[in-house]
Design a protein around this motif. Structure first.
Motif, PDB file in Angstrom:
ATOM      1  N   GLY A  21       7.549   6.232  -7.649  1.00 38.88           N
ATOM      2  CA  GLY A  21       7.735   4.781  -7.587  1.00 38.88           C
ATOM      3  C   GLY A  21       6.579   4.098  -6.885  1.00 38.88           C
ATOM      4  N   ALA A  22       6.097   4.695  -5.801  1.00 39.06           N
ATOM      5  CA  ALA A  22       4.953   4.134  -5.084  1.00 39.06           C
ATOM      6  C   ALA A  22       3.698   4.180  -5.950  1.00 39.06           C
ATOM      7  CB  ALA A  22       4.732   4.884  -3.775  1.00 39.06           C
ATOM      8  N   THR A  23       3.533   5.261  -6.697  1.00 35.85           N
ATOM      9  CA  THR A  23       2.380   5.373  -7.595  1.00 35.85           C
ATOM     10  C   THR A  23       2.449   4.309  -8.687  1.00 35.85           C
ATOM     11  OG1 THR A  23       2.216   7.737  -7.180  1.00 35.85           O
ATOM     12  CG2 THR A  23       1.154   6.928  -9.171  1.00 35.85           C
ATOM     13  N   MET A  24       3.625   4.101  -9.230  1.00 32.77           N
ATOM     14  CA  MET A  24       3.801   3.084 -10.264  1.00 32.77           C
ATOM     15  C   MET A  24       3.513   1.692  -9.696  1.00 32.77           C
ATOM     16  SD  MET A  24       4.677   2.362 -13.417  1.00 32.77           S
ATOM     17  CE  MET A  24       5.756   3.577 -14.104  1.00 32.77           C
ATOM     18  N   ALA A  25       4.036   1.412  -8.515  1.00 27.20           N
ATOM     19  CA  ALA A  25       3.797   0.114  -7.882  1.00 27.20           C
ATOM     20  C   ALA A  25       2.306  -0.091  -7.597  1.00 27.20           C
ATOM     21  CB  ALA A  25       4.603   0.003  -6.591  1.00 27.20           C
ATOM     22  N   ARG A  26       1.620   0.991  -7.222  1.00 26.66           N
ATOM     23  CA  ARG A  26       0.173   0.893  -6.979  1.00 26.66           C
ATOM     24  C   ARG A  26      -0.572   0.606  -8.271  1.00 26.66           C
ATOM     25  NH1 ARG A  26      -3.863   4.075  -7.854  1.00 26.66           N
ATOM     26  NH2 ARG A  26      -2.610   5.918  -8.217  1.00 26.66           N
ATOM     27  N   LYS A  27      -0.207   1.285  -9.342  1.00 30.86           N
ATOM     28  CA  LYS A  27      -0.875   1.070 -10.633  1.00 30.86           C
ATOM     29  C   LYS A  27      -0.627  -0.330 -11.177  1.00 30.86           C
ATOM     30  CE  LYS A  27      -1.331   5.828 -12.059  1.00 30.86           C
ATOM     31  NZ  LYS A  27      -1.061   6.860 -13.044  1.00 30.86           N
ATOM     32  N   LEU A  28       0.532  -0.884 -10.865  1.00 30.42           N
ATOM     33  CA  LEU A  28       0.840  -2.241 -11.318  1.00 30.42           C
ATOM     34  C   LEU A  28       0.244  -3.307 -10.399  1.00 30.42           C
ATOM     35  CD1 LEU A  28       4.562  -1.744 -12.417  1.00 30.42           C
ATOM     36  CD2 LEU A  28       2.554  -2.023 -13.895  1.00 30.42           C
ATOM     37  N   GLY A  29      -0.344  -2.866  -9.287  1.00 32.94           N
ATOM     38  CA  GLY A  29      -1.001  -3.787  -8.381  1.00 32.94           C
ATOM     39  C   GLY A  29      -0.108  -4.416  -7.327  1.00 32.94           C
ATOM     40  N   TYR A  30       1.112  -3.915  -7.172  1.00 28.62           N
ATOM     41  CA  TYR A  30       2.024  -4.476  -6.182  1.00 28.62           C
ATOM     42  C   TYR A  30       1.692  -4.011  -4.758  1.00 28.62           C
ATOM     43  CZ  TYR A  30       4.934  -5.857 -10.117  1.00 28.62           C
ATOM     44  OH  TYR A  30       5.401  -6.411 -11.274  1.00 28.62           O
ATOM     45  N   ILE A  31       1.210  -2.782  -4.634  1.00 31.29           N
ATOM     46  CA  ILE A  31       0.850  -2.242  -3.323  1.00 31.29           C
ATOM     47  C   ILE A  31      -0.510  -1.567  -3.416  1.00 31.29           C
ATOM     48  CG2 ILE A  31       3.240  -1.925  -2.541  1.00 31.29           C
ATOM     49  CD1 ILE A  31       3.002   1.037  -3.192  1.00 31.29           C
ATOM     50  N   GLU A  32      -1.134  -1.349  -2.262  1.00 31.45           N
ATOM     51  CA  GLU A  32      -2.419  -0.672  -2.215  1.00 31.45           C
ATOM     52  C   GLU A  32      -2.215   0.840  -2.179  1.00 31.45           C
ATOM     53  OE1 GLU A  32      -4.548  -2.192   1.133  1.00 31.45           O
ATOM     54  OE2 GLU A  32      -4.514  -4.241   0.369  1.00 31.45           O
ATOM     55  N   ALA A  33      -3.282   1.579  -2.431  1.00 32.72           N
ATOM     56  CA  ALA A  33      -3.214   3.044  -2.443  1.00 32.72           C
ATOM     57  C   ALA A  33      -2.775   3.583  -1.082  1.00 32.72           C
ATOM     58  CB  ALA A  33      -4.562   3.634  -2.841  1.00 32.72           C
ATOM     59  N   GLU A  34      -3.268   2.987  -0.001  1.00 30.43           N
ATOM     60  CA  GLU A  34      -2.896   3.450   1.339  1.00 30.43           C
ATOM     61  C   GLU A  34      -1.401   3.270   1.588  1.00 30.43           C
ATOM     62  OE1 GLU A  34      -3.663   2.080   5.875  1.00 30.43           O
ATOM     63  OE2 GLU A  34      -5.463   2.276   4.626  1.00 30.43           O
ATOM     64  N   THR A  35      -0.841   2.181   1.124  1.00 31.74           N
ATOM     65  CA  THR A  35       0.589   1.929   1.296  1.00 31.74           C
ATOM     66  C   THR A  35       1.411   2.953   0.514  1.00 31.74           C
ATOM     67  OG1 THR A  35       0.143  -0.422   1.575  1.00 31.74           O
ATOM     68  CG2 THR A  35       2.413   0.197   1.086  1.00 31.74           C
ATOM     69  N   ALA A  36       0.959   3.279  -0.693  1.00 30.02           N
ATOM     70  CA  ALA A  36       1.660   4.288  -1.494  1.00 30.02           C
ATOM     71  C   ALA A  36       1.656   5.633  -0.777  1.00 30.02           C
ATOM     72  CB  ALA A  36       1.011   4.404  -2.870  1.00 30.02           C
ATOM     73  N   MET A  37       0.504   5.999  -0.210  1.00 28.99           N
ATOM     74  CA  MET A  37       0.413   7.263   0.509  1.00 28.99           C
ATOM     75  C   MET A  37       1.310   7.241   1.748  1.00 28.99           C
ATOM     76  SD  MET A  37      -2.909   9.193   2.107  1.00 28.99           S
ATOM     77  CE  MET A  37      -3.353   7.812   3.149  1.00 28.99           C
ATOM     78  N   ARG A  38       1.301   6.137   2.477  1.00 28.03           N
ATOM     79  CA  ARG A  38       2.135   6.030   3.678  1.00 28.03           C
ATOM     80  C   ARG A  38       3.623   6.136   3.328  1.00 28.03           C
ATOM     81  NH1 ARG A  38      -0.119   4.106   8.452  1.00 28.03           N
ATOM     82  NH2 ARG A  38      -2.291   3.475   8.314  1.00 28.03           N
ATOM     83  N   LEU A  39       4.027   5.547   2.219  1.00 21.39           N
ATOM     84  CA  LEU A  39       5.432   5.632   1.806  1.00 21.39           C
ATOM     85  C   LEU A  39       5.839   7.070   1.515  1.00 21.39           C
ATOM     86  CD1 LEU A  39       5.790   2.516  -0.512  1.00 21.39           C
ATOM     87  CD2 LEU A  39       7.067   2.961   1.586  1.00 21.39           C
ATOM     88  N   ALA A  40       5.020   7.766   0.742  1.00 20.18           N
ATOM     89  CA  ALA A  40       5.360   9.134   0.366  1.00 20.18           C
ATOM     90  C   ALA A  40       5.369  10.060   1.572  1.00 20.18           C
ATOM     91  CB  ALA A  40       4.379   9.649  -0.684  1.00 20.18           C
ATOM     92  N   ILE A  41       4.350   9.972   2.406  1.00 21.15           N
ATOM     93  CA  ILE A  41       4.270  10.867   3.556  1.00 21.15           C
ATOM     94  C   ILE A  41       5.287  10.464   4.623  1.00 21.15           C
ATOM     95  CG2 ILE A  41       2.762  11.715   5.390  1.00 21.15           C
ATOM     96  CD1 ILE A  41       0.477  11.587   3.366  1.00 21.15           C
ATOM     97  N   GLY A  42       5.548   9.184   4.782  1.00 21.12           N
ATOM     98  CA  GLY A  42       6.589   8.738   5.707  1.00 21.12           C
ATOM     99  C   GLY A  42       7.956   9.251   5.280  1.00 21.12           C
ATOM    100  N   GLY A  43       8.185   9.327   3.976  1.00 22.00           N
ATOM    101  CA  GLY A  43       9.439   9.889   3.474  1.00 22.00           C
ATOM    102  C   GLY A  43       9.624  11.338   3.891  1.00 22.00           C
ATOM    103  N   ILE A  44       8.516  12.083   3.933  1.00 17.82           N
ATOM    104  CA  ILE A  44       8.583  13.471   4.386  1.00 17.82           C
ATOM    105  C   ILE A  44       8.982  13.524   5.858  1.00 17.82           C
ATOM    106  CG2 ILE A  44       7.199  15.552   4.808  1.00 17.82           C
ATOM    107  CD1 ILE A  44       5.601  14.746   2.256  1.00 17.82           C
ATOM    108  N   GLY A  45       8.471  12.594   6.660  1.00 20.71           N
ATOM    109  CA  GLY A  45       8.857  12.542   8.070  1.00 20.71           C
ATOM    110  C   GLY A  45      10.329  12.228   8.243  1.00 20.71           C
TER     111      GLY A  45
END
Length: 124
Positions: A21-45
């Protein structure tokens, strides 16, 4: 299927869905690449914190094992929350090293406590 296995699979699927979902939002321009990475890795935490919270709730006989599970549960829960918090708010470099440091400290605390229980059991 085992209840614990299903719980873990749900978390795994949830992390994958979050990352996609974060990758899709990044590709659509809703979020930046750093935000997508933070979401995914934060989910692991958050998953680490949830797993740490579940550790003391598992049923294993023996007082020493229960105490070890409690220490492991607390240390991993706190480490997971620190990890997720760093990935949510800290600069990437600090989040990387601080998050890994928190997890390593939690594992060292748990391992050290288990060794101390083992040594006290030998002495008794």
């Amino acid at each position: 299927m085992n209840k614990e296995l299903m719980w873990s699979l749900r978390w795994g699927v949830g992390i994958v869905v979050l990352a996609l979902g974060a990758t899709m939002a990044r590709k659509l321009g809703y979020i930046e690449a750093e935000t997508a990475m933070r979401l995914a890795i934060g989910g692991i935490g958050v998953m680490t914190a949830a797993m740490g919270n579940r550790i003391p709730k598992t049923v294993v006989p023996g007082v020493s094992v229960y105490r070890a599970q409690r220490v492991a549960g607390w240390s991993m829960t706190l480490a997971g929350l620190v990890y997720a918090g760093l990935w949510a708010f800290a600069p990437i470099q600090l989040a990387t090293f601080g998050g890994m440091g928190a997890l390593l400290i939690a594992m060292a605390v748990t391992f050290g406590y288990c060794l101390s229980l083992r040594d006290s059991a030998k002495a008794a």
